[in-house]
Design an enzyme around this catalytic site. Sequence first.
Site, PDB file in Angstrom:
ATOM      1  N   SER A  47     110.980   4.677  -7.139  1.00 35.60           N
ATOM      2  CA  SER A  47     109.770   5.081  -6.420  1.00 35.60           C
ATOM      3  C   SER A  47     109.949   5.145  -4.910  1.00 35.60           C
ATOM      4  O   SER A  47     109.026   5.560  -4.198  1.00 35.60           O
ATOM      5  CB  SER A  47     108.633   4.103  -6.743  1.00 35.60           C
ATOM      6  OG  SER A  47     108.949   2.796  -6.285  1.00 35.60           O
ATOM      7  N   LYS A  48     111.106   4.772  -4.401  1.00 34.74           N
ATOM      8  CA  LYS A  48     111.321   4.762  -2.950  1.00 34.74           C
ATOM      9  C   LYS A  48     111.485   6.184  -2.416  1.00 34.74           C
ATOM     10  O   LYS A  48     111.741   7.129  -3.179  1.00 34.74           O
ATOM     11  CB  LYS A  48     112.553   3.924  -2.596  1.00 34.74           C
ATOM     12  CG  LYS A  48     112.514   2.493  -3.107  1.00 34.74           C
ATOM     13  CD  LYS A  48     111.320   1.718  -2.596  1.00 34.74           C
ATOM     14  CE  LYS A  48     111.370   0.269  -3.064  1.00 34.74           C
ATOM     15  NZ  LYS A  48     110.151  -0.475  -2.722  1.00 34.74           N
ATOM     16  N   PRO A  49     111.380   6.376  -1.097  1.00 33.30           N
ATOM     17  CA  PRO A  49     111.562   7.729  -0.547  1.00 33.30           C
ATOM     18  C   PRO A  49     112.878   8.385  -0.974  1.00 33.30           C
ATOM     19  O   PRO A  49     112.904   9.588  -1.255  1.00 33.30           O
ATOM     20  CB  PRO A  49     111.511   7.484   0.965  1.00 33.30           C
ATOM     21  CG  PRO A  49     110.578   6.318   1.101  1.00 33.30           C
ATOM     22  CD  PRO A  49     110.893   5.435  -0.072  1.00 33.30           C
TER      23      PRO A  49
END
EC number: 2.6.1.98
Length: 362
Positions: free
Chosen positions: A183-185
């Site tokens: 879910s991180k950039p």
Amino acid sequence: MQFIDLKAQYAALRESIQVRMNAVLEHGQYIMGPEVAEMEAALAARVGVDHCISVASGTEALLIALMALDIGPGDEVITTPFTFAASAETIVLAGATPVFVDIEPDTCNIDAALIEAAITPRTRAIMPVSLYGQVADMAAINAIAAQHGLAVIEDAAQSFGATYQGRPSCGLSTFGATSFFPSKPLGCYGDGGALFTNDAALAQAAREIRVHGQSKRYHHSRIGVGGRMDTLQCAVVLAKLERFDWEIERRLALGDRYHQLLADLSLRRLVVRPDRDCVWAQYTVFVEQRAAVQAALQAAGIPTAIHYPIPLHHQPAYARFAPQEACPHAVRAAAQVLSLPMSADLSEADQDRIVAALRQAL
């Protein structure tokens, strides 16, 4: 609607991801294969540092940084209580003591003006968290650290791709640590993370620690962990880098658009300081009647999340490190923050729908 639309991202990158992953399956070097060094070189160049050390997760990145700095029992590390548990967890796992400093109420990042008062003879490092995708005030933090001879570890799990005074997150301090949680950039398809530094000795220590402290095979020069990032996950990151610049542009634009669409509503929004940007790992607002608003949004088909509902010094595992009444801004933020759907593939039509539902809920 997806809270984070990883399916749309995969659809756009399917061919590149499959080619990259198939290459790993063909050569069979699943641990420390060539994609590991390729990814590390690409990320080091992007951040503008001499060394990138890939590791098994963002949590391992923080722990290995602390271990490389020889931080342990009797030492203190200053950090924020308004963050995911990994920030304090790794300090405790290293044997040190987390010292919690309150946040700025408008950014939710650690308040640099409060750090110096928390320094004691036992303080060894400061661990600011670049929350929601915006870097903390690293110039002020680095200045305090230099004055007191302290290391700085930027917990940049949510801010890879962001900039501060024109410089990339992860390249601003002794160590930068990031996460490639999906879910991180910039995410992979499992766990993964990386450390960044310009210090050759610390980089070598980190490389040894991630392979059980080995300086060469079966020669253990220091205590270490099993902290390597899988080759397959590095292949995924390399594929995702192909359009990462576009994704950052979209995140910045969508964050600005959220700000504009919400400007007339009676709710507080996070402030982005003029000398930095925010890659919006989570687009987060402050809501007084959060439970009711969240329920109304859910009924309208809008997914939301809370990052984070309980500050660390109110968690049973960490309550002994600070009194309950400490860090009032963190306590207030934990009761009010609400994260809205955000990803580079969020359409403007869906964003309009989110804002309309939020307007109705309020």
